[in-house]
Enzyme design. Structure first.
Site, PDB file in Angstrom:
ATOM      1  N   GLU A  88       0.864  -1.186   0.000  1.00  0.00           N
ATOM      2  CA  GLU A  88       0.000   0.000   0.000  1.00  0.00           C
ATOM      3  C   GLU A  88       0.895   1.229   0.000  1.00  0.00           C
ATOM      4  O   GLU A  88       1.923   1.246   0.678  1.00  0.00           O
ATOM      5  CB  GLU A  88      -0.917   0.014   1.224  1.00  0.00           C
ATOM      6  CG  GLU A  88      -1.851   1.212   1.323  1.00  0.00           C
ATOM      7  CD  GLU A  88      -2.744   1.354   0.101  1.00  0.00           C
ATOM      8  OE1 GLU A  88      -2.660   2.411  -0.567  1.00  0.00           O
ATOM      9  OE2 GLU A  88      -3.504   0.409  -0.202  1.00  0.00           O
ATOM     10  N   ASP A 137      -7.754   1.061  -8.164  1.00  0.00           N
ATOM     11  CA  ASP A 137      -8.158   2.278  -8.874  1.00  0.00           C
ATOM     12  C   ASP A 137      -8.463   1.897 -10.318  1.00  0.00           C
ATOM     13  O   ASP A 137      -7.594   1.362 -11.015  1.00  0.00           O
ATOM     14  CB  ASP A 137      -7.021   3.312  -8.825  1.00  0.00           C
ATOM     15  CG  ASP A 137      -7.485   4.688  -9.264  1.00  0.00           C
ATOM     16  OD1 ASP A 137      -8.371   4.777 -10.144  1.00  0.00           O
ATOM     17  OD2 ASP A 137      -6.956   5.685  -8.740  1.00  0.00           O
TER      18      ASP A 137
END
Length: 232
Positions: A88, A137
């Site tokens: 992340e 995304d």
């Protein structure tokens, strides 16, 4: 980590890394816990992720873009004999993941707080048993399509890292990304779609949990899709 920095410069990253300043408690986790569980990278031999854990786990799973970390923590708690790697880049997401790790006292998670492609480039071939890519995304605009994680280059690399019989799991609520996944993964020679029927992709895997992104999608009226692919 000079090797990691060199590899980082080889990839162009799109997206946010920082949001609002972290609260004091989360900043403490960032300063104290994260350094202890960060995956060390170097320019030496490929990294065997199983060696990061004591005792050595029966399997190693990777979550790419773990968001708030609730799914990563759930899998680690449910499967204490599995080593979990989490990637992340968003600072608040990393801090949230660290909170889950600390609250549940999880010892079988290691974090890569950087672009996942840097870690993928450093790993030993056939060292991953399962990979999760949950609600990435979607980059819905056509001109941004090259930014989507699902592409031939990344799939080729994952095919080198996932053991035969291992799994690649992908979830998305974005129609454009769902179509994109169907256009790219099932046709890749290394991956077989584990679909039992047309409605199978609407059901979350039974060993997974609802993440904040899935909940947000459902509240907005979007339909999450869940794909499971097996490494041939």
């Amino acid at each position: 980590m000079p090797g990691a920095e060199k590899q980082r410069q080889a990839f162009q990253f799109y997206g946010r890394r920082k949001g609002r300043p972290l609260r004091k408690g989360r900043q403490s986790l960032f300063d104290e816990l994260l350094p202890r569980i960060t995956i060390p990278l170097s320019e030496a031999a490929p990294l065997d992720p199983a060696a990061l854990f004591v005792p050595e786990p029966r399997a190693v799973w990777l979550e790419i873009g773990f968001g708030g970390g609730e799914h990563l923590a759930h899998q680690a708690a449910t499967h204490p004999d599995v080593g979990l790697l989490g990637c992340e880049v968003f600072e608040s997401g990393i801090a949230s993941g660290l909170s889950h790790i600390a609250e549940r006292d999880l010892e079988n998670i290691r974090i890569h707080p950087e672009d996942a492609r840097v870690l993928l480039a450093a790993l030993k071939p056939r060292s991953l048993d399962r990979v999760f890519l949950l609600f990435p995304d979607p980059w819905p605009k056509r001109r941004h399509a090259q930014r989507r994680f699902v592409n031939r280059g990344n799939l080729d690399r994952l095919s080198e890292l996932i053991v035969p019989g291992g799994e690649l799991r992908i979830a998305s609520d974005d129609p454009t990304y769902v179509e994109w996944v169907l256009q790219h993964v099932p046709v890749h020679p290394a991956f077989e779609w584990l679909a039992r029927g047309p409605a199978d992709w609407l059901d979350r895997p039974t060993d997974a949990i609802e993440t904040r992104y899935e909940k947000k999608a459902r509240e907005a009226g979007r339909v999450p899709h869940f794909f499971r692919f097996r490494r041939r």
